[in-house]
Design an enzyme around this catalytic site. Structure first.
Site, PDB file in Angstrom:
ATOM      1  N   ASP A 182      -2.690   2.308  -6.144  1.00 31.31           N
ATOM      2  CA  ASP A 182      -1.629   2.327  -5.128  1.00 31.31           C
ATOM      3  C   ASP A 182      -1.630   1.119  -4.208  1.00 31.31           C
ATOM      4  OD1 ASP A 182      -4.050   3.003  -3.955  1.00 31.31           O
ATOM      5  OD2 ASP A 182      -3.168   4.408  -2.535  1.00 31.31           O
ATOM      6  N   GLU A 183      -2.294   0.044  -4.610  1.00 28.29           N
ATOM      7  CA  GLU A 183      -2.459  -1.073  -3.679  1.00 28.29           C
ATOM      8  C   GLU A 183      -2.549  -2.381  -4.460  1.00 28.29           C
ATOM      9  OE1 GLU A 183      -5.571  -2.309  -0.080  1.00 28.29           O
ATOM     10  OE2 GLU A 183      -5.978  -0.598  -1.380  1.00 28.29           O
TER      11      GLU A 183
ATOM     12  N   ASP B 109       0.869  -1.179   0.000  1.00 31.81           N
ATOM     13  CA  ASP B 109       0.000   0.000   0.000  1.00 31.81           C
ATOM     14  C   ASP B 109       0.907   1.230   0.000  1.00 31.81           C
ATOM     15  OD1 ASP B 109      -2.131   1.696   0.096  1.00 31.81           O
ATOM     16  OD2 ASP B 109      -2.978   0.902   1.947  1.00 31.81           O
TER      17      ASP B 109
END
Length: 458
Positions: free
Chosen positions: A105-106, A11
């Site tokens: 983003d993960e 993350d």
């Protein structure tokens, strides 16, 4: 569940805000809030400096401004964030063929499937190297969680924030989960959390003690069984490399309610065109057209129409959306409109209807909807003041690269700096200054000799 902590969850830390701070030296170490800046805008991401004041994602922007009036408030640069995300996902795919992106983003990574890790020591070493590689390639930081299941890897990465690594040793999961709030578990939202709290269940340990039968009685068969398994740290979900896209949609929230029915119709047509461009960009087509309308009183209506076959024809989608709009009462005003396509396929059915008699040329609207809906085709286009979005990149013929700090009253304020410069100077120009132009973002990390970096400028 596997016997080694070889599932990794990455993350990125306050991704949008961190990217803005990395590209703008004057914002480093200061509160930054990224999101919609209009009266009804919401926070997309806040930097950690802003979070200490209580600002968080999905908060109304007006509330964020009250909490941190002196923060930098910026409009998102999604193409820029996407380019950084592609760099990060490339590093993950170098570790394993099984990478499951959840957002820009993960992502989850099955390290065992790629031979990158097989026990706790090798998993930890891989996580350490990954974080170092991300910093070297992007200049940003990410937090890593390692565990024997997806649920626990995600919990571990949350514990690692910001800029850390947490590994949960197999066998320690239940002891770790027991004191945590039930809201830690996926699928326990505010409503379920309140229901459990009223029953005297506050922690994961108390959830396990309640027993499966009691949870099924309280929450229903499917939810009760699932929560009981999670409370015992059981999670058999595999990392899936390709997540199936179920729908493609776009929507806009308006600063002022739209009352004019003609304007509403024009907005729906514009959204339909944007949706089709996104659909075609993904190489998809779809059968079901969906219209979403949020009215002045916050009531939200959805209408859908299923076609006889999949299409990516903008005329067909526009006409279907217009028909759906006919069944919606917009008398009191509209605050949000959306158009989506579901029932996706990777092919189209030609000549789906005889509706699109003749090709209708579609104006190429920008993603932020800069085209102003207005009069008929015979109207002369009125001159329009150039828009300068806060945080976006510009280039001046004399002063070079900079970014917009703000604009209004016919003026635009620009700070001239680059990711690898010192804090830059601020200058103000007329919004129509011919020497000022929009620019592409600069890379956060300078290209190494002999290596090409997307977006690099001479």
């Amino acid at each position: 569940m596997r016997s080694a902590p070889t599932i990794l969850h990455l993350d990125m830390d306050a991704f949008f805000a961190s990217a803005e701070q990395a590209s703008k030296p004057s914002l480093r170490g200061k509160p930054v809030v990224v999101g919609g800046l209009g009266p009804r805008g919401v926070v997309a991401t806040a930097s950690y400096e802003a979070r200490v004041f209580g600002v968080n994602s999905a908060m109304p922007m007006a509330q964020a401004r009250r909490l941190v009036p002196n923060a930098a408030y910026l409009v998102p640069r999604f193409a820029f964030y996407r380019s950084i995300s592609e760099q990060v996902m490339g590093l993950l795919r170098a570790l394993s063929p099984l990478v499951e992106p959840l957002s820009l983003d993960e992502a989850f990574v099955d390290l065992e499937a790629g031979g990158a890790a097989w026990d706790a020591d090798s998993a930890r070493l891989t996580g350490v190297r990954l974080r170092a590689d991300i910093r070297a390639v992007t200049g940003l930081t990410g937090s890593v969680g390692l565990a024997a299941s997806k649920m626990l890897a995600k919990i571990a990465s949350e514990q690692a924030k910001p800029d850390g690594l947490v590994l949960i040793e197999p066998g320690s999961e239940r002891a770790l989960l027991a004191p945590m709030s039930v809201r830690t578990l996926p699928g326990v939202g505010p409503a379920t959390g309140d229901h459990l709290r009223r029953a005297g269940i506050h922690t994961v340990g108390e959830l396990a003690e309640a027993g499966e039968d009691e949870l099924v009685r309280m929450l229903g068969k499917a939810h009760g069984h699932a929560l009981y398994a999670m409370a015992l740290a059981r999670d058999e979900r595999a990392v899936v490399a390709e997540r199936e896209t179920k729908s493609v949609s776009v929507e806009d929230t308006y600063d002022v309610d739209i009352h004019d029915r003609v304007r509403v119709g024009l907005e729906v047509q514009r959204l339909a065109d944007r949706c089709v461009r996104r659909l075609r960009g993904a190489g998809l087509s779809g059968r079901t057209i969906v219209l979403k309308v949020r009215r002045y009183d916050f009531s939200t209506l959805t209408r859908s129409e299923t076609l006889r076959g999949p299409t990516d024809d903008p005329a067909v989608v526009r006409e279907a959306a217009a028909r759906l709009l006919e069944s919606v009462d917009t008398t009191g005003g509209v605050r949000l409109l959306g158009v989506g396509v579901s029932g996706l396929a990777d092919y189209t059915q030609e000549d789906l209807f005889a509706q699109a008699a003749g090709e209708l040329e579609t104006a190429e609207d920008t993603e932020d909807g800069e085209r102003e809906p207005g009069g008929g085709a015979g109207d002369a286009e009125a001159p329009r003041e150039r828009r300068w979005a806060a945080g976006h990149d510009v280039r001046h013929a004399e002063y070079g690269h900079g970014w917009v700090q703000g604009s209004g009253l016919g003026r635009v304020t620009v700070r001239f700096e680059t990711p690898d410069s010192e804090v830059g100077r601020v200058r103000t120009f007329r919004v129509d200054d011919p020497e000022l132009a929009a620019a592409e973002p600069l890379p956060l990390v300078a290209a190494r000799p002999g290596a090409a970096v997307d977006g690099a400028r001479p």
